[in-house]
Scaffold this motif. Structure first.
Motif, PDB file in Angstrom:
ATOM      1  N   ALA A 143       0.845  -1.192   0.000  1.00  0.00           N
ATOM      2  CA  ALA A 143       0.000   0.000   0.000  1.00  0.00           C
ATOM      3  C   ALA A 143       0.881   1.243   0.000  1.00  0.00           C
ATOM      4  CB  ALA A 143      -0.894  -0.013   1.236  1.00  0.00           C
ATOM      5  N   THR A 144       0.611   2.168  -0.891  1.00  0.00           N
ATOM      6  CA  THR A 144       1.288   3.464  -0.904  1.00  0.00           C
ATOM      7  C   THR A 144       0.226   4.529  -1.070  1.00  0.00           C
ATOM      8  OG1 THR A 144       1.580   3.885  -3.258  1.00  0.00           O
ATOM      9  CG2 THR A 144       3.116   2.327  -2.266  1.00  0.00           C
ATOM     10  N   PRO A 145       0.569   5.759  -0.757  1.00  0.00           N
ATOM     11  CA  PRO A 145      -0.466   6.802  -0.841  1.00  0.00           C
ATOM     12  C   PRO A 145      -0.984   7.005  -2.249  1.00  0.00           C
ATOM     13  CG  PRO A 145       1.691   7.755  -0.414  1.00  0.00           C
ATOM     14  CD  PRO A 145       1.842   6.288  -0.264  1.00  0.00           C
ATOM     15  N   GLN A 146      -0.179   6.655  -3.228  1.00  0.00           N
ATOM     16  CA  GLN A 146      -0.651   6.843  -4.606  1.00  0.00           C
ATOM     17  C   GLN A 146      -1.385   5.623  -5.115  1.00  0.00           C
ATOM     18  OE1 GLN A 146       2.764   7.161  -3.909  1.00  0.00           O
ATOM     19  NE2 GLN A 146       2.665   9.360  -3.550  1.00  0.00           N
TER      20      GLN A 146
ATOM     21  N   ARG B 263       2.099   0.786  -9.752  1.00  0.00           N
ATOM     22  CA  ARG B 263       0.764   1.000  -9.217  1.00  0.00           C
ATOM     23  C   ARG B 263      -0.276   0.955 -10.314  1.00  0.00           C
ATOM     24  NH1 ARG B 263       3.964   4.281  -5.752  1.00  0.00           N
ATOM     25  NH2 ARG B 263       4.528   5.462  -7.565  1.00  0.00           N
TER      26      ARG B 263
ATOM     27  N   GLY C  14       4.821   5.481   1.008  1.00  0.00           N
ATOM     28  CA  GLY C  14       5.926   5.749   0.089  1.00  0.00           C
ATOM     29  C   GLY C  14       6.519   7.142   0.165  1.00  0.00           C
ATOM     30  N   ALA C  15       5.746   8.092   0.647  1.00  0.00           N
ATOM     31  CA  ALA C  15       6.228   9.466   0.640  1.00  0.00           C
ATOM     32  C   ALA C  15       7.252   9.701   1.732  1.00  0.00           C
ATOM     33  CB  ALA C  15       5.070  10.414   0.840  1.00  0.00           C
TER      34      ALA C  15
ATOM     35  N   GLU D 138       1.641  16.865  -7.428  1.00  0.00           N
ATOM     36  CA  GLU D 138       1.011  15.630  -6.984  1.00  0.00           C
ATOM     37  C   GLU D 138       0.468  15.864  -5.586  1.00  0.00           C
ATOM     38  OE1 GLU D 138       4.355  12.858  -8.889  1.00  0.00           O
ATOM     39  OE2 GLU D 138       3.469  12.137  -7.034  1.00  0.00           O
TER      40      GLU D 138
ATOM     41  N   TYR E  82      -0.455  14.644  -1.854  1.00  0.00           N
ATOM     42  CA  TYR E  82      -0.270  13.656  -0.798  1.00  0.00           C
ATOM     43  C   TYR E  82      -1.165  13.999   0.375  1.00  0.00           C
ATOM     44  CZ  TYR E  82       4.085  11.931  -2.723  1.00  0.00           C
ATOM     45  OH  TYR E  82       5.030  11.360  -3.495  1.00  0.00           O
TER      46      TYR E  82
END
Lengths: 345, 675
Positions: free
Chosen positions: A24-27, A287, B430-431, B533, B535
């Motif tokens: 899971a990633t924010p994007q 993704r 990921g950030a 982008e 977040y």
């Protein structure tokens, strides 16, 4: 290794079915392993290859139920000798590791506890599963037998890991991995940090132990040369998908999937000088994989159909599966044409 | 006879350990090693051997990182052992390094551009910005990359192969004569290695740069190496051309080594199991005899007496240090050639000369900058904003709030003093590794990633005042046409509470938070939010029950549809220059009155670029109204500019970021009318 027998067993010891793992990633979710299925047969050595980030290690960790958050198994089934691993509880799973499934981890030489003697680390593994042993003498004999299996001298029994060379540490890890005679052992890049002579010794040890103890082995790696030497079948992964599984002879002599061809082509040789074949790595955003075939963005043969339909696994012969439209009978003409125009059919 | 480029004579390096009270242990890492690399033609000299054979010691010696215990290293006729700092700097212009780990050599906080900026500054390579950029572009092109693809990226956005090629490009920019490449491909996937090896070959053949290629991977040495030195425990076991040595190894150790390279052919498997002697045996290797004695299958008593010299083999320059060949002639060691004129004097002079020129130029640049600024003010911006923001340091200073926070219950973890505020972590998975903002005990928060919108729910901040400082790295601002980098802070209501804008001409400011809630920070983008982008951010720390994250306010900009059209307008206008910014799109244009008109085409791929697509050159194809291809960039072109003439008027399609089969293309249709 000449004595290595061909593996003919049809008994499936590990059955991975439709396994999917996401990070899971924010994007959005990174699809690390995308609905892969394969069987591992009794006594078999299966190589799992692909470039960095293709999901080969994640697959292994998925099978072992060791996927760490933010990774998680979306769905799938993993059966070891008829036991569904995904249904096991915490305690059952703990018992199942080392006895049903075991791992020789990536960079195994750094996974030994530097403050414990070699013997204590192995005893620890055994006692954790079989309970405290009173008979110290029997335990010592058992460890010496393990040492013999992996070609280690008995004198290291009382040593600390830092006193051993890299190859020896690696073999201690192999000894621990097979100590409880698991059904399936997964070796994750077990030899990649070693130089060629030591690498050869460790690889030979791995195969010898496998034959002697009778386990089935999954070897993860990206060194196609090494895998040619030690495995029976090769499963090729690309961006989370399994694109081809084939007996090792077929893969090297007659790779079918265009990606497998690319992998085989890029093996550096010490027999002849060839022009360098330049490629880039995985190109799409994990993704947001492309529609249809996962490899079509890099495939020299892709056509419209590849963007529309995901290629199903096609059985081209026994134990040889390839996921590419070119091997669909209805596209036979296209295949003939595509392969006629490349240097390496 | 010309002076050789590099001569190493009787080089010995001994490492000592322990030895506080006389119990000194020593390890001989390199033992009377000799090597010569000729000036021309440029060659790739491979140093191969197992771990501990002295390969890396040799690299470090040649790079001047460590000093020899005895012996000489002579570069271009000049002994490098006793150099002054100034001389060393000049030496480094001639000898550059590429290291093993393409992940560790980059500062993850800086864009790729920074790598080149640093080297430019350190060696004073260019006189002005445009010369510098041309230099960088030329360097990248040599290794098969394009500036627009990589310069504005962060290291983690590139593959290991690309990173390693950028290191080659960096080394190339300095125009060295020798590059020491220590295992440059060992951490890169086999399928990506070829691109690095290809870059080495091009530097050798097209730019006359020699390589000292350190590796334990014999197959790559075989593919690209000219000479090879096989090291065993600090001595040369065998040397010759890579092909001679690997095809027909003579030394027993080299034979074992080459036999152990796994053959990628399952029908040709290893036929004997090998083993190593015990550690004790290895250590008792004869002090003065052959180092390989304990492991050697052919060992003889003689081998214990003295270390074998290099004997000549059949092929020219092929030599092996083994008494099996003692009937052959012993290879002579050529005496070192020294020249009196120090090679580096000229280089030192060149550096200081440049520095003087730059000082004069600086004055002119200031004038030009002001003129340019005035010009820029009067012009409409026509392209996407290209700020070069590298990092933003948000410094929360100890300015106490004008009144204690009251809008929310005081967080338990927040001490009375406003100095220490809750730690905020840009933590949507990921950030985190790129944009971690820790507004914590050290009171310094950093946001490194430009081109991103960060959102933070700030509790207990009402009335708090923070200092904001924007640090731009890389090229700086003068080249971008902007006076100040842009940064905008939106409050929970979506109103702008703070902005660096063009008019501000400063990179510092102060912000007082009017209320608690979700703030958004947009960096490196213009006020229309192009290239942004989004977040979301979670909060870490012993916070009280966090208030639910309010929905993000609508962006203060509209980019339609989905960020595409705004960027992709093609204006085939008066100035004859047309820009299409969006890759991955198919544009269709109805062009009237263009028949016979010639246009120049230049493809600038911007941020994401095409380097990841596996194509060497960015690809672009123009179809005429009949669907025929009238212009394209293909893989072979290795260029991003060209020109063509419109044959007829009508509907043209332009496909960018895809090959002529249209792979990887999303289709947009854009209505267009000629000006």
């Amino acid at each position: 290794m000449s004595q290595q027998k061909r593996n003919d067993s049809d008994r499936v010891v590990l059955k991975v079915d439709n396994l999917r793992i996401h990070y899971a990633t924010p994007q959005g979710n990174v699809i690390a392993v995308s609905d892969i299925s394969f069987n591992l047969y009794e006594g078999e050595t299966l190589g799992l290859v692909g470039e960095s980030g293709c999901g080969k290690s994640t697959t292994a960790y998925g099978i072992l139920q060791l996927v760490q958050p933010p990774g998680y198994i979306v769905h799938g089934s993993i059966e070891v000798d008829g036991t569904e691993v995904l249904n096991l509880g915490e305690e059952e799973l703990r018992k199942f590791r080392w006895t049903g499934l075991s791992l020789i981890p990536q960079g195994a030489m750094n996974s030994l506890n530097p403050t414990m003697r070699v013997k204590d680390q192995i005893i620890d593994v055994i006692e954790a599963h079989e309970g405290k042993k009173r008979d110290k003498e029997a335990m010592r004999e058992r460890i010496f037998e393990l040492f013999q299996n992996v070609g280690l001298p008995n004198r290291i029994y009382n040593m600390y890991p830092h006193e051993l060379s890299g190859g020896m540490k690696q073999r201690v890890c192999i000894a621990m991995g097979v100590a409880l005679h698991p059904t399936v052992v997964i070796a994750d890049e077990a030899t990649s940090a070693l130089d060629v002579v030591v690498q050869r010794i460790v690889a030979q040890t791995l195969i010898k132990v496998k034959d002697e103890i009778g386990v089935s082995l999954i070897v993860i790696g990206h060194d196609m040369g090494l895998l040619a030497q030690i495995v029976d079948r090769i499963a090729v992964m690309y961006a989370g998908k399994m694109v081809e599984i084939a007996p090792v002879e077929n893969v090297y002599a007659n790779p079918l999937h265009p990606y497998t061809q690319l992998l085989i082509d890029s093996i550096p040789s010490i027999k002849e000088r060839k022009p360098l074949k330049i490629t880039e790595g995985i190109t799409h955003d994990p993704r947001n994989p492309p529609s249809g075939c996962i490899f079509r963005l890099r495939c020299p043969f892709a056509w419209d159909h590849c963007a529309e339909v995901e290629p199903p696994p096609i059985n081209v012969e026994e134990k040889h599966v390839v996921a590419c439209h070119l091997f669909d009978e209805q596209f036979e003409e296209r295949r003939a044409h595509a392969y006629a125009t490349t240097a390496n059919p | 006879m010309p002076t050789p480029l590099l001569q190493i004579r009787d080089a010995t390096k001994v490492y000592y350990s322990g030895g506080f009270l006389g119990d000194k242990k020593s390890v001989v890492a390199l033992d009377n090693f000799n090597m010569t690399i000729d000036e021309k033609p440029a060659t790739i000299t491979t140093i191969a051997g197992e771990s501990g054979s002295g390969k890396t010691t040799l690299a470090n010696l040649v790079l001047g990182f460590i000093k020899l215990t005895s012996g000489k290293i002579i570069f271009d006729g000049e002994d490098i052992t006793d150099m002054t700092d100034e001389q060393l700097k000049a030496y480094r212009r001639n000898v550059q390094a590429v290291f093993q780990d393409p992940f560790g050599v980059y500062n993850p906080f800086y864009r790729i551009d920074h790598v080149f900026e640093l080297v430019n500054r350190h060696f004073s390579l260019s006189d002005n910005q445009s010369e510098y950029r041309d230099m960088v572009e030329a360097g990248l092109n040599v290794v098969g990359l394009y500036g627009e693809d990589v310069l504005r990226k962060y290291p983690h956005q590139l593959s290991g192969g690309q990173r390693q090629r950028i290191m080659m490009a960096r080394a190339y920019m300095i125009k060295p004569r020798l590059i020491v490449a220590d295992e440059p491909v060992s951490m890169v996937d086999a399928s990506l290695r070829a691109s690095i090896l290809d870059a080495m070959l091009r530097l050798r053949d097209e730019h006359n740069i020699s390589f000292l290629y350190i590796t334990h991977d014999l197959s790559t040495a075989y593919q690209i190496g000219d000479q090879i030195y096989m090291l065993y425990q600090g001595t040369t076991a065998e040397r010759g051309t890579a092909i001679d040595v690997i095809d027909a190894p003579q030394h027993p150790y080299v034979q074992l080594l080459i036999d152990s390279v796994p053959v990628p052919d399952p029908t040709d498997k290893w036929d004997v199991d090998i083993s190593l002697p015990s550690e004790e045996e290895m250590r008792t290797a004869a002090a003065q005899g052959c180092r390989y004695y304990p492991r050697c299958p052919h060992r003889m008593d003689k081998c214990l007496d003295a270390q074998p010299p290099l004997f000549k083999m059949e092929k020219a320059k092929h030599e092996a240090a083994c008494y099996l060949y003692e009937e052959n002639e012993i290879a002579p060691i050529e005496p070192p050639m020294l020249v009196n004129q120090p090679f580096h004097e000229a280089a030192v002079a060149a550096v200081s000369h440049r520095k003087r020129d730059r000082a004069i130029a600086a004055g002119l640049i200031v004038i030009a900058f002001i003129a340019g600024a005035l010009l820029a003010l009067t012009r409409e911006p026509e392209t996407i904003v290209e700020t070069v923001v590298e990092e933003v340091v948000v410094t929360a200073t100890a300015i106490p709030p004008t009144e204690p926070p009251t809008a929310t219950p005081p967080p338990t973890a927040t001490p009375e003093s406003q100095e220490i505020v809750p730690a905020f972590v840009v933590e949507p998975e990921g950030a985190s590794d790129k944009g971690s903002i820790t507004w914590g005990e050290d009171t310094v928060g950093e946001i490194e990633n430009a081109d991103e919108r960060h959102s933070y729910t700030l509790l207990g901040f009402e009335g708090a005042t923070v200092e904001i400082k924007l640090i731009t790295g890389g090229r700086g601002l003068s080249g971008t046409g902007f006076f100040a980098p842009l940064m905008t802070v939106f409050d929970p209501a979506g109103d702008i509470v703070f902005a660096f804008d063009r008019a501000r001409r400063s990179n510092r400011g102060e912000l007082t938070f009017p209320a608690d809630g979700a703030y958004q920070i947009v960096i490196g983008a213009d006020d229309r939010g192009r290239g942004v982008e989004v977040y979301t951010v979670t909060i870490e720390g012993d916070m009280p029950e966090p208030t639910p994250m309010p929905a993000l306010p609508p962006p203060a900009f509209a980019v339609e549809p989905e960020g595409a059209v705004d960027k992709g307008a093609i204006v085939l206008g008066e100035d004859g220059v047309n820009e299409i910014e969006n890759a991955d799109e198919r544009h269709s244009y109805s062009l009237e009155g263009v028949a016979g008109r010639a246009v120049d085409v230049k493809l600038i791929t911007g941020g994401r670029g095409l380097s990841g697509t596996g194509f060497f050159a960015p690809l672009m194809t123009v179809y005429d109204p009949n669907g025929e291809i009238v212009f394209y960039f293909d893989r072979a072109r290795r260029s991003n500019s060209g020109s063509f003439t419109f044959a007829t008027s009508g509907a043209y399609q332009v496909v960018i970021g895809a090959d002529d089969r249209g792979r990887g293309v999303e289709v947009y249709t854009i209505t267009f009318s000629d000006a």
